[in-house]
Motif scaffolding. Structure first.
Motif: not given
Length: 539
Positions: A263-265, A478-479, A488-489, A511-513
């Motif tokens: 994942y993006a960190v 995350t885009g 987002k992570n 992957a949470q908003t």
């Protein structure tokens, strides 16, 4: 004339009787016929083949925990009606379908029914109603062969020869037991082996409980700081290994082990730059943050575009100032920053067994970092950089372990389940052992800085009820968007206690908003559970 006919008739009868006696004598003395008759009265029923189990670091079973029994159903003895209450829905259906059967069969029941006068034999269901670490262990197919996870990776050892015990019944023509002949259990040694993991069953269960109560999607990883052994690895959403079809198309990809995915960190990467700066003695940077930084025409903003004012390394970590770490990276240079990241395990898969491995993530190439924009993103954990939660745990554990990097370890050994004797160590083939990534002094300084993040900075919700902790928050873009909001992570990676760490904990909500709670607060809940376990029985 009539007397001769009578004599002839008697002679014919005597001859026929003699032939019949000879035929009967021949039949009785023929071994082939005798064997065939015996086989027709002997029924062999197969019990499930024994499969090796998984065990935790203390030898406590993680599979095979739920006992079941296999009861012998015999025609005409009333066993069908007596067993009906003790069978599940599938078993009750089987009983109904075989209600007029003329041969014995075995039925799975939920308890020992020998008190009812029915022969039964113990076994165990593979997975408990609430299975332990299903994403790590995996699941089997309908024939009991491993399909995913460690079940697939160690299928040959867990299966052995595949031989199973059998029950032999000497029966009458009506399918009932012959008088004086009890069923006979014939045991077979399949040579199946068990697999011992580094997981701690109490810690795993505590972490799973925290995850279920606090997050909808993500994972929690707990390492033993002293040796890098994984004591818990929980991933959500969960799935039922006994009913995989229910999860195949379920939302949230429940079959994915998030601890193994990249994942993006985001800002949990900033301790890497801090370690590089401390090691190089380049800690004097002071930056006046207006909430953004321009690099060759590109604008990089801090979270929310909030100005942080004048910050040094400690304040930049506490406030998670992106501009500061871009400037720090520019002072250190791309070579030093990338080299430090590589020493800490970024960009390398964790090899477990055969083809079973984690994702490698992406460590941007040196050529990629020649781009000023790419390097600026890299300095605060964005851009091409991705990593698995296990890699982040390995990085943070190096801080906890005085600068010694250890790849996280999940496997211990194969073992003989009968004797408990270890058969084969399972350190994966690419495990290089411990290596120093930076000095103990650097690690100590970094622990103090990260403790400040919890006491004074963005990680205040990570403070446990007892003692202190250190760590770093991270929010990675995350885009990807859902209903107009970017997913987002949300990370927190840290250690506990702060002064002399005994464990490293990584929390990811992916992957949470709008997560229900912060990853820092989840970290604190895990620390509190570990403290309770230590108080009760020792960590």
């Amino acid at each position: 004339m009539s007397g001769k006919r009578v004599l002839s008739l008697y002679a014919g009868l005597l001859l026929g009787f003699a032939v019949l006696l000879c035929r009967l004598f021949w039949l009785c003395s023929n071994q082939a016929y005798a064997s065939r008759a015996a086989a027709q009265s002997l029924v062999t029923l197969s019990l499930p083949a024994r499969r090796g189990n998984f065990y935790d670091c203390a030898g406590r079973p993680l599979t095979g925990l739920q006992p079941v029994w296999y009861a012998l159903c015999l025609p005409g003895t009333g066993s069908y009606a007596r067993l009906y209450p003790y069978a599940d829905t599938a078993g009750q259906t089987e009983l109904y379908q075989k209600r007029n059967a003329s041969t014995p069969f075995l039925l799975e029941v939920d308890r020992d029914v020998s008190a009812l006068g029915i022969s039964c034999w113990p076994s165990a269901r593979r997975y408990a109603a609430k299975p332990f670490c299903p994403h790590l262990i995996g699941y089997c197919d309908g024939e009991g062969r491993g399909v995913s996870g460690l079940e697939a990776a160690f299928d040959a050892a867990l299966t052995g020869t595949g031989a199973g015990d059998t029950v032999q019944c000497a029966v009458t023509a009506q399918g009932t037991l012959r008088e004086g002949r009890a069923p006979q259990l014939l045991r077979e040694d399949s040579s199946a082996l068990g697999v011992r993991l580094t997981i701690s069953r109490p810690i795993q269960r505590a972490v799973e409980a925290v995850a279920e109560q606090t997050m909808t999607s993500g994972c929690i990883v707990v390492l033993d700081a002293a040796n890098g052994k994984v004591r818990a690895c929980a991933s959500l959403p969960d799935f039922d290994p006994e009913d995989i079809s229910a999860s195949l198309n379920a939302p949230g990809s429940p079959l994915v082990n998030r601890a193994f995915q990249a994942y993006a960190v985001g800002s949990v990467f900033k301790p890497v730059l801090a370690a590089a700066a401390l090691e190089a003695g380049q800690t004097g940077l002071v930056y006046d943050c207006p909430g953004y930084l321009a690099v060759d025409g590109q604008i990089f903003r801090c979270a929310g575009g909030v100005p942080h004012g004048e910050v040094d390394l400690a304040a930049a970590l506490e406030k998670s100032c992106n501009g500061y770490f871009i400037r720090l990276g520019q002072e250190l240079g791309a070579d030093r920053v990338r080299e430090t990241a590589e020493k800490l395990g970024f960009g390398k898969a964790l090899e477990l067994a055969g083809s079973f491995r984690t994702a490698a993530g992406t460590l941007p190439s040196r050529e990629t970092l020649d781009s000023s924009g790419q390097f600026a993103n890299f300095c605060f954990g964005q851009g091409e950089l991705t990593a698995t939660p296990l890699q982040i745990a390995g990085m943070m554990n190096t801080v906890a372990a005085d600068g010694v990097f250890r790849e996280p370890v999940l496997l211990d050994c194969l073992l003989d389940e009968t004797t408990g004797e270890e058969q084969k160590p399972l350190s994966h083939p690419y495990f290089t052992g411990a290596r120093r990534a930076f000095s103990a002094r650097t690690a100590q300084q970094l622990r103090q800085l990260l403790a400040g993040v919890v006491t004074e900075g963005t990680g205040q919700e990570a403070a446990p009820a007892a003692g202190a902790a250190g760590g770093k928050t991270g929010t990675a873009q995350t885009g990807q968007f859902l209903e107009g909001k970017e997913q987002k992570n949300y990370w927190f990676a840290g250690f506990y206690p702060a002064d002399r760490p005994r464990c490293t904990i990584v929390v990811l909500q992916d992957a949470q908003t709008d997560p229900a709670g912060s990853s820092a607060a989840i970290f604190a809940a895990v620390c509190d559970q570990l403290a309770l376990l230590e108080e009760k029985s020792g960590f």
